[in-house]
Every structure is written in C-alpha cells, then in structure tokens.
Design a protein around this motif. Structure first.
Motif, PDB file in Angstrom:
ATOM      1  N   TYR A   1      -4.837   4.994  -8.835  1.00 39.97           N
ATOM      2  CA  TYR A   1      -6.253   4.953  -8.434  1.00 39.97           C
ATOM      3  C   TYR A   1      -7.053   3.962  -9.280  1.00 39.97           C
ATOM      4  O   TYR A   1      -8.090   3.468  -8.847  1.00 39.97           O
ATOM      5  CB  TYR A   1      -6.885   6.343  -8.537  1.00 39.97           C
ATOM      6  CG  TYR A   1      -6.320   7.305  -7.524  1.00 39.97           C
ATOM      7  CD1 TYR A   1      -6.614   7.159  -6.177  1.00 39.97           C
ATOM      8  CD2 TYR A   1      -5.484   8.339  -7.904  1.00 39.97           C
ATOM      9  CE1 TYR A   1      -6.086   8.018  -5.234  1.00 39.97           C
ATOM     10  CE2 TYR A   1      -4.950   9.215  -6.970  1.00 39.97           C
ATOM     11  CZ  TYR A   1      -5.257   9.053  -5.635  1.00 39.97           C
ATOM     12  OH  TYR A   1      -4.737   9.907  -4.707  1.00 39.97           O
TER      13      TYR A   1
ATOM     14  N   PHE B   1      -7.520   0.495  -7.813  1.00 38.57           N
ATOM     15  CA  PHE B   1      -8.682   0.311  -6.925  1.00 38.57           C
ATOM     16  C   PHE B   1      -9.934   0.061  -7.773  1.00 38.57           C
ATOM     17  O   PHE B   1     -10.802  -0.719  -7.399  1.00 38.57           O
ATOM     18  CB  PHE B   1      -8.914   1.538  -6.039  1.00 38.57           C
ATOM     19  CG  PHE B   1      -7.719   1.905  -5.190  1.00 38.57           C
ATOM     20  CD1 PHE B   1      -7.218   1.020  -4.251  1.00 38.57           C
ATOM     21  CD2 PHE B   1      -7.090   3.133  -5.338  1.00 38.57           C
ATOM     22  CE1 PHE B   1      -6.119   1.347  -3.460  1.00 38.57           C
ATOM     23  CE2 PHE B   1      -5.986   3.474  -4.554  1.00 38.57           C
ATOM     24  CZ  PHE B   1      -5.498   2.581  -3.618  1.00 38.57           C
TER      25      PHE B   1
ATOM     26  N   GLN C   1     -11.362   5.789  -4.560  1.00 38.90           N
ATOM     27  CA  GLN C   1     -10.342   6.427  -3.739  1.00 38.90           C
ATOM     28  C   GLN C   1      -9.666   5.335  -2.918  1.00 38.90           C
ATOM     29  O   GLN C   1     -10.275   4.301  -2.612  1.00 38.90           O
ATOM     30  CB  GLN C   1     -11.039   7.477  -2.849  1.00 38.90           C
ATOM     31  CG  GLN C   1     -10.270   7.983  -1.649  1.00 38.90           C
ATOM     32  CD  GLN C   1      -9.089   8.853  -2.015  1.00 38.90           C
ATOM     33  OE1 GLN C   1      -8.332   8.552  -2.941  1.00 38.90           O
ATOM     34  NE2 GLN C   1      -8.908   9.940  -1.289  1.00 38.90           N
ATOM     35  N   LYS C   2      -8.426   5.595  -2.548  1.00 37.71           N
ATOM     36  CA  LYS C   2      -7.703   4.672  -1.670  1.00 37.71           C
ATOM     37  C   LYS C   2      -8.529   4.406  -0.411  1.00 37.71           C
ATOM     38  O   LYS C   2      -9.128   5.331   0.135  1.00 37.71           O
ATOM     39  CB  LYS C   2      -6.362   5.292  -1.291  1.00 37.71           C
ATOM     40  CG  LYS C   2      -5.508   4.404  -0.426  1.00 37.71           C
ATOM     41  CD  LYS C   2      -4.163   5.026  -0.162  1.00 37.71           C
ATOM     42  CE  LYS C   2      -3.390   4.189   0.853  1.00 37.71           C
ATOM     43  NZ  LYS C   2      -2.062   4.722   1.106  1.00 37.71           N
TER      44      LYS C   2
ATOM     45  N   GLU D   1      -8.111  -3.380  -1.271  1.00 40.18           N
ATOM     46  CA  GLU D   1      -6.680  -3.627  -1.483  1.00 40.18           C
ATOM     47  C   GLU D   1      -6.532  -4.299  -2.844  1.00 40.18           C
ATOM     48  O   GLU D   1      -6.910  -5.451  -3.001  1.00 40.18           O
ATOM     49  CB  GLU D   1      -6.141  -4.589  -0.405  1.00 40.18           C
ATOM     50  CG  GLU D   1      -5.773  -3.937   0.905  1.00 40.18           C
ATOM     51  CD  GLU D   1      -4.717  -2.840   0.759  1.00 40.18           C
ATOM     52  OE1 GLU D   1      -3.796  -2.994  -0.078  1.00 40.18           O
ATOM     53  OE2 GLU D   1      -4.823  -1.824   1.472  1.00 40.18           O
TER      54      GLU D   1
ATOM     55  N   ARG E   1       2.621   8.744   3.850  1.00 40.81           N
ATOM     56  CA  ARG E   1       2.022   7.458   3.489  1.00 40.81           C
ATOM     57  C   ARG E   1       2.593   6.332   4.331  1.00 40.81           C
ATOM     58  O   ARG E   1       1.884   5.382   4.658  1.00 40.81           O
ATOM     59  CB  ARG E   1       2.248   7.194   2.001  1.00 40.81           C
ATOM     60  CG  ARG E   1       1.898   5.787   1.615  1.00 40.81           C
ATOM     61  CD  ARG E   1       1.542   5.654   0.159  1.00 40.81           C
ATOM     62  NE  ARG E   1       1.695   4.270  -0.245  1.00 40.81           N
ATOM     63  CZ  ARG E   1       1.650   3.868  -1.496  1.00 40.81           C
ATOM     64  NH1 ARG E   1       1.484   4.753  -2.462  1.00 40.81           N
ATOM     65  NH2 ARG E   1       1.778   2.617  -1.798  1.00 40.81           N
TER      66      ARG E   1
ATOM     67  N   ASP F   1       0.213   3.719   5.842  1.00 39.69           N
ATOM     68  CA  ASP F   1       0.283   2.299   5.465  1.00 39.69           C
ATOM     69  C   ASP F   1       0.567   1.415   6.676  1.00 39.69           C
ATOM     70  O   ASP F   1       0.157   0.256   6.720  1.00 39.69           O
ATOM     71  CB  ASP F   1       1.348   2.077   4.382  1.00 39.69           C
ATOM     72  CG  ASP F   1       0.846   2.522   3.007  1.00 39.69           C
ATOM     73  OD1 ASP F   1      -0.330   2.921   2.916  1.00 39.69           O
ATOM     74  OD2 ASP F   1       1.629   2.472   2.033  1.00 39.69           O
TER      75      ASP F   1
ATOM     76  N   HIS G   1      -6.221   7.169   6.307  1.00 42.77           N
ATOM     77  CA  HIS G   1      -5.856   7.697   4.998  1.00 42.77           C
ATOM     78  C   HIS G   1      -6.312   9.133   4.795  1.00 42.77           C
ATOM     79  O   HIS G   1      -5.733   9.893   4.037  1.00 42.77           O
ATOM     80  CB  HIS G   1      -6.413   6.814   3.876  1.00 42.77           C
ATOM     81  CG  HIS G   1      -6.128   7.368   2.519  1.00 42.77           C
ATOM     82  ND1 HIS G   1      -7.082   7.972   1.743  1.00 42.77           N
ATOM     83  CD2 HIS G   1      -4.965   7.488   1.845  1.00 42.77           C
ATOM     84  CE1 HIS G   1      -6.522   8.407   0.635  1.00 42.77           C
ATOM     85  NE2 HIS G   1      -5.240   8.132   0.665  1.00 42.77           N
TER      86      HIS G   1
ATOM     87  N   THR H   1      -0.764  10.652  -3.591  1.00 45.85           N
ATOM     88  CA  THR H   1      -1.962   9.821  -3.521  1.00 45.85           C
ATOM     89  C   THR H   1      -2.727  10.075  -2.216  1.00 45.85           C
ATOM     90  O   THR H   1      -3.542   9.272  -1.785  1.00 45.85           O
ATOM     91  CB  THR H   1      -1.624   8.318  -3.680  1.00 45.85           C
ATOM     92  OG1 THR H   1      -0.570   7.993  -2.772  1.00 45.85           O
ATOM     93  CG2 THR H   1      -1.170   8.015  -5.080  1.00 45.85           C
TER      94      THR H   1
END
Ligand SMILES: Cc1cc2nc3c(=O)[nH]c(=O)nc-3n(C[C@H](O)[C@H](O)[C@H](O)COP(=O)(O)OP(=O)(O)OC[C@H]3O[C@@H](n4cnc5c(N)ncnc54)[C@H](O)[C@@H]3O)c2cc1C
Ligand SMILES: Nc1ncnc2c1ncn2[C@@H]1O[C@H](COP(=O)(O)O)[C@@H](O)[C@H]1O
Lengths: 248, 323
Positions: A38, A41, A176-177, A181, B237, B241, B247, B254
């Motif tokens: 994390y 990011f 957060q994801k 990128e 994921r 992805d 997400h 994650t």
C-alpha cells in the motif's frame, strides 16, 4: 509543497509465517522483506503531487537498518531524500505514530501520504494516530484525490460504495489500491537513489499502550470432502450445505 | 460507581447498521463479565430503527443529533465522542471494524491516550486481565494482546461476534442532545453507492470467481448463483487485475478480509494471498478443475470439475430448495 511519505518494511505477502522462539515475533529466517504494497501507492501519489505542485518529497520509515532498503526503493522511484527513525525494539502503532509525528512536526509537511495499512500487523491505524498527534486532518482508504489550493476532495472506499470527503491542508492521506498505478523504478532512478541522502535518527523512548503477549498459528483446518467430479455431484453438495452445514 | 463500556454505533442513511447490533451484544456481554455499566452512543439525524437497541441488551443510548451529521464526519464524531467520554468514567469503547470504525477508533484513542486494538476476533477473560486476539499477517497468524492503558479502545471484526436479541429487554432510555455547530472540517459531502450490490465485507454468503472464469462475460454464472443465494459477488486479484471486476470485489490480503458463513470459490486456485482474506469463513466450497489446487486444502466441500457445467447446475438446484 512540502510532501512526506511514510513507508514500512514488511514481509513479502507470499511469506509463510513461522512463529519465533519467544512467541512474540515471527522468525525472520528466510523471510523476504519488501516495501509495504500500500505504501507504493503512497509513494506514487506523493511523486504525482510534487510533479503537479513542485516542492520536495521526503520518505520516513521507523525500523531497524534493514528498513533502509525500503527507503531506498522509494528514493529509486523518485523521492528526494529519506529519514530512518532507528528503533531496534518492537514498537506498537502508537509508538510508531509518536516517532513519525515527533519527526514530522519539525518538517511540517502540507501533505503526508501513508498506505492504508501495513501488511504485517494489518493495523490500519498509524495514519489516523499520527494526524491526531500533529493536530491535522486525515482521510483514510483513499481511491481518488483532488487538491485545489487548500481544499482537498477525496473519495474513500466504504462498504457498498464510496464516500466523497472534503477537508483541507495540512492533511494525511492513506492510500488504497485504485488510487494510481505505482511506477517502476528505472535503472537511472536506482542509480540516482544510491547517491540520495538517508538521514538516521534514534527514536525516543515511548511506552507502548498495548502489549503483545503471544503470537500463534490459527488452528489448522482439516481438508474437507470432495463431493464429486462433475455436475452430478451438485444435488449432494446442496444437500450437505442445507442439512449438514445449514448455511443455505 | 461502576465504570462504563460504551458501544459506538454506526448509522448510514439514518439507519443503524447490522454491525451496530454486533457491537451492542459484544459490549453487553463484556459489561456483565467485567462488572461494567453498558451504554451506547449514536451520532446522526433521526435514527429510524433506534428502538431496536434495547432488544440486544443495552437500554441506555446517548443520541447526538444534528441534520448536518446524517453523513459521517470524522472531525465532528471525534469531537463529540471525546467530549462525552471525558465526562464519564469509561473503561472501554467498542466500535465495529468497518470503514467508519477503522477511521474513527484511532482518532478517539489518540485524543484520550487510550490504547487501541483493532479487528479483534476473540476475547479471553480467564486470565488476570482480558486478552484480545486479532489476526495478523492477513490471518496467517494470530496475536494475543493486552492493554497498558486505563481507557481501552477495541474494534470488533464484522460477522464474528453475532448480534443477539435478548429476552425481556428493559425499556429504552434515549438521551437526545442537539449538537450546535458541529466541527465539519472533514466531512462526507456525498455517498456514491455501488449499483444495488451487496458488499463482500458485509455479506453472509459470498460467491467468488477467479481466472478460471476465462472472461468478464462469464461472471454472469457467478452472479446468477449469487442471486439465488442472496450472496455478494467476490473476485480474486487475477480477475480484478484483468479488469473483469472492480477492486471493491477483491478478496484477499490486498483486497477485503471476509468471514461469511459460506464462501464459494469458483475457478480460484487458492494462492496464499487469496486464502489470507477468506480462510476464516465458516464454510468454504471450492469448484476447480484441478484436484491439486491449494483451495481444496481449506475447503469443507469441493467439486473437482468444470465450473461452466457445475455453476448453472448449482444455481438450478438451489432454486429448487428455495421454492
Ligand atoms: C503483493 C500481492 C498481493 C496479492 N493480493 C491478492 C489478493 O488480495 N487477493 C487475491 O486473490 N490474490 C492476491 N494476489 C495474487 C495471488 O498471488 C494470485 O495470483 C491470485 O490469487 C490468483 O488468482 P486466481 O486464483 O483467480 O487465478 P489462478 O491462480 O490462475 O487460478 C485459476 C484457477 O482456475 C481453475 N480453472 C480454470 N478453468 C477452470 C474451469 N473451467 N473450471 C474450474 N476451474 C477452472 C484452475 O485450475 C486454477 O486453479 C496477490 C499477489 C501479490 C504479489
Ligand atoms: N514502521 C513504520 N515506518 C513508517 N511508516 C509506517 C510504519 N508502520 C506503518 N507506517 C505507515 O502507516 C501506514 C499504516 O500502517 P499500519 O497502521 O501499521 O497498518 C503504512 O502503510 C505506512 O504508510
């Protein structure tokens, strides 16, 4: 703009965890450490923010000498300089937040990026604690961010959707994801990182407010039953779920 | 005078969420064992289902009100709760480990110099001091923690401590206070709901799909099964992805950590990072054509076979028992 990013050095997510002899920490033998996923990011967002508004980005990590690898990784991505807050003891999140805030109150960043959570202890609290210690705002779990003068508009992930949150600088954003990128470190970046400064400071003596008594493995689950090898097994599976497990 | 244990409740759109009842039951049970007084706090505008609180065992609730507080504001919530807590002799504050609880609990803890233990899944009261257990390393290990602080803040993992109705509840005593000029320095200005979908973090049944689905269009097989089960749709994921799913749906280290009663993994191999997010589910079903897939090592029931054949059959079979 003065920007800081906090990075933590954690076991790779593929690591099999072995309990250490003292039962208070994991056995570090054979464990590969990485930058907390994390936090990548967070680093990316700090660099984007600098690209947009100018200024400097510093990376801060609390840990032992090994954490320099993770700081180095952020420098290779483009962070300007690093600070290692050295501590060989295990600190709880409160101690880590204290160490970070004691350091950052001298630098006074406009914005601090952190990951939403470290994948070691999965606490997800250092950002919020640090914001209180510095007396600034904090938005957690951010997947979209706009900075307009002093005004911040962020989207954060919640159950069943997103919240749009407004606040103001100075602020801590935990990432957060989905926010961005993370870039790869270029070869040039990696070379440049070797010349960048990592200052080292000793962490003060903070008392922990919580204490680890013991870490242990969860109870092993027995492998279950293979009900069949094609669709003819479906009625039996449904019967088991309905009558034995009683979950449907 | 006994000390207090305070259940901090969560509302969205003027309705107490399921987690609030879990927090109430947990606080009630801890209060009895530790000889504490239990009370609840809720912040918001009108709360439609406030009268349900006492059914779960707490009959005193402090309702802090303002129209501007129907949405969450961490600055206002922290101010109100810390002010309130300072006036009482409080030993425990309990919240749900939700996006709101995770955000708020540490903020309050830092202000009142309380220790904070997040995401607990167990509590042991047989020792001298209560011991709280929480998963670490995404559930690959557990840690037993104790507090060294006078005031203690804990968040409980959703779905683990069930909300339990009690017999013969006392009448509910609501202490309602209008809040003047709440501190809205940080505030939610809008909620964007994901289209009518149940979130994996809140669902009691989850059907998840992975790379074995081969493409986004085939997720309709997963969705159809989820529909008949009233389940949420999750994803590995690899599926996220690849851009097949958002997400938001990702389960794993994650992604989201989930503990539903039933988790059905379809075309998911069971990588360690995926298992990390779902291994604490009560029952796990795996559908995978590879008999050596690691997902079978933690599944209670499995079918080794082609999901394209099995999922439609499963959906039909469940329709039968539903009717
Ligand atoms: C830092 C990091 C974090 C990660 N976090 C997560 C995370 O949060 N969540 C997560 O899920 N992963 C995570 N991963 C990725 C993880 O390692 C795996 O790559 C991923 O879980 C694989 O997804 P999958 O099982 O869908 O795909 P695969 O591993 O490719 O498995 C596909 C499965 O489908 C089966 N299959 C194929 N066709 C059929 C069919 N017709 N019928 C039945 N079965 C079929 C195959 O036998 C196979 O077992 C993470 C990885 C890293 C490095
Ligand atoms: N030891 C540390 N040094 C620097 N930053 C940290 C450290 N631990 C946690 N953080 C930051 O706080 C975030 C949340 O971590 P945690 O609360 O431990 O889950 C991480 O993503 C990091 O950005």
């Amino acid at each position: 703009m003065k920007i800081a990013v906090c990075v933590s050095h954690v076991p790779d997510t593929a690591t099999k965890i072995k309990i250490g002899a003292d039962e208070k920490m994991i056995d570090p033998a054979g464990v590969v450490y990485i930058i907390n996923p994390y936090d990548e990011f967070a680093v990316e967002e700090s660099l984007k923010t600098k690209e947009k508004f100018g200024g400097e980005v510093i990376a801060v990590s609390v840990g032992n000498d090994n954490s320099k690898e993770t700081i180095r990784k952020s420098l290779a991505m483009g962070v300007d300089r690093g600070i290692l807050l050295k501590c060989d003891r295990a600190l709880d999140s409160y101690g880590i937040a204290k160490a970070l805030s004691e350091e950052l109150k001298n630098y006074v960043p406009d914005i601090i990026f952190m990951g939403k959570q470290s994948v070691d202890y999965d606490d997800a609290i250092v950002g919020q604690l640090t914001s209180e210690m510095l007396g600034i705002s904090c938005i957690t779990n951010v997947i979209e961010l706009k900075i307009d003068g002093q005004k911040i508009t962020a989207e954060r992930e919640i159950e069943g959707g997103k919240e749009v949150v407004e606040s103001e600088l100075p602020i801590i954003i935990t990432t957060q994801k989905g926010l961005n990128e993370p870039r790869y470190a270029s070869l040039k970046g990696i070379m440049a990182a070797k010349k960048k400064e990592i200052a080292e400071k000793q962490v003060g003596d903070f008392s922990n407010l919580t204490e680890v008594l013991k870490i242990k493995k969860p109870a092993e689950k027995q492998p279950g039953r293979i009900v069949g090898t094609d669709a003819s097994a479906v009625p039996e599976l449904v019967r088991l779920l309905h009558e034995e497990a009683k979950v449907i | 005078m006994p000390k207090y244990i305070i259940a901090i409740l969560e509302q969205r759109e003027n309705k107490l969420k399921k987690i609030s009842f879990e927090v109430i039951s947990f606080s009630k049970s801890l209060s009895e064992k530790l000889g504490l007084e239990a009370a609840a706090i809720v912040i918001g505008d009108e709360i439609d289902n406030i009268s349900e609180i006492n059914n779960y065992g707490i009959s005193k609730v402090f309702h802090f009100k303002n129209k501007l507080l129907s949405n969450y504001s961490v600055s206002a919530y922290s101010d109100i709760i810390t002010e309130f807590v300072k006036q009482l002799d409080v030993e425990y504050l309990v919240l749900g480990d939700t996006s709101l609880g995770k955000d708020l609990a540490p903020r309050i803890a830092a202000r009142i110099k309380a220790g904070c233990v997040m995401d607990i899944v167990n509590i042991n009261l047989s020792e001298e001091t209560p011991i709280f257990t929480r998963p670490i390393y995404a559930g690959k290990a557990l840690v037993d923690m104790k507090f060294n602080s006078d005031i203690k803040v804990v968040t409980i993992r959703p779905n683990v401590f069930k909300g339990q109705k009690i017999d013969n509840p006392n009448t509910l005593n609501i202490d309602s206070k209008e809040i003047q000029n709440p501190n809205l320095k940080t505030r939610v200005i809008e909620i964007k709901k994901a289209e009518g979908k149940l979130d994996v973090a809140e669902a009691d049944i989850i059907v998840s799909g992975g790379r074995g689905l081969k493409g986004p269009e085939n997720f309709s097989l997963v969705e159809n099964l989820a529909d008949v089960l009233g389940a949420a749709v999750g994803a590995s994921r690899a599926a996220v992805d690849a851009g097949w799913r958002s997400h938001r749906d990702q389960v794993g280290q994650t992604g989201k950590t989930v503990s539903p009663s039933l988790y059905i993994a379809c075309g998911i191999s069971g990588a360690i990072q995926h298992l990390a997010g779902m291994s604490s589910s009560k029952y796990i079903v795996a559908i995978n054509k590879d008999k050596d897939a690691p997902i079978f090592s933690i599944a209670d029931y499995g079918i080794v076979g082609d999901l394209f054949e099995i999922l439609p059959a499963l959906t039909e079979e469940i329709k039968k028992i539903n009717s």
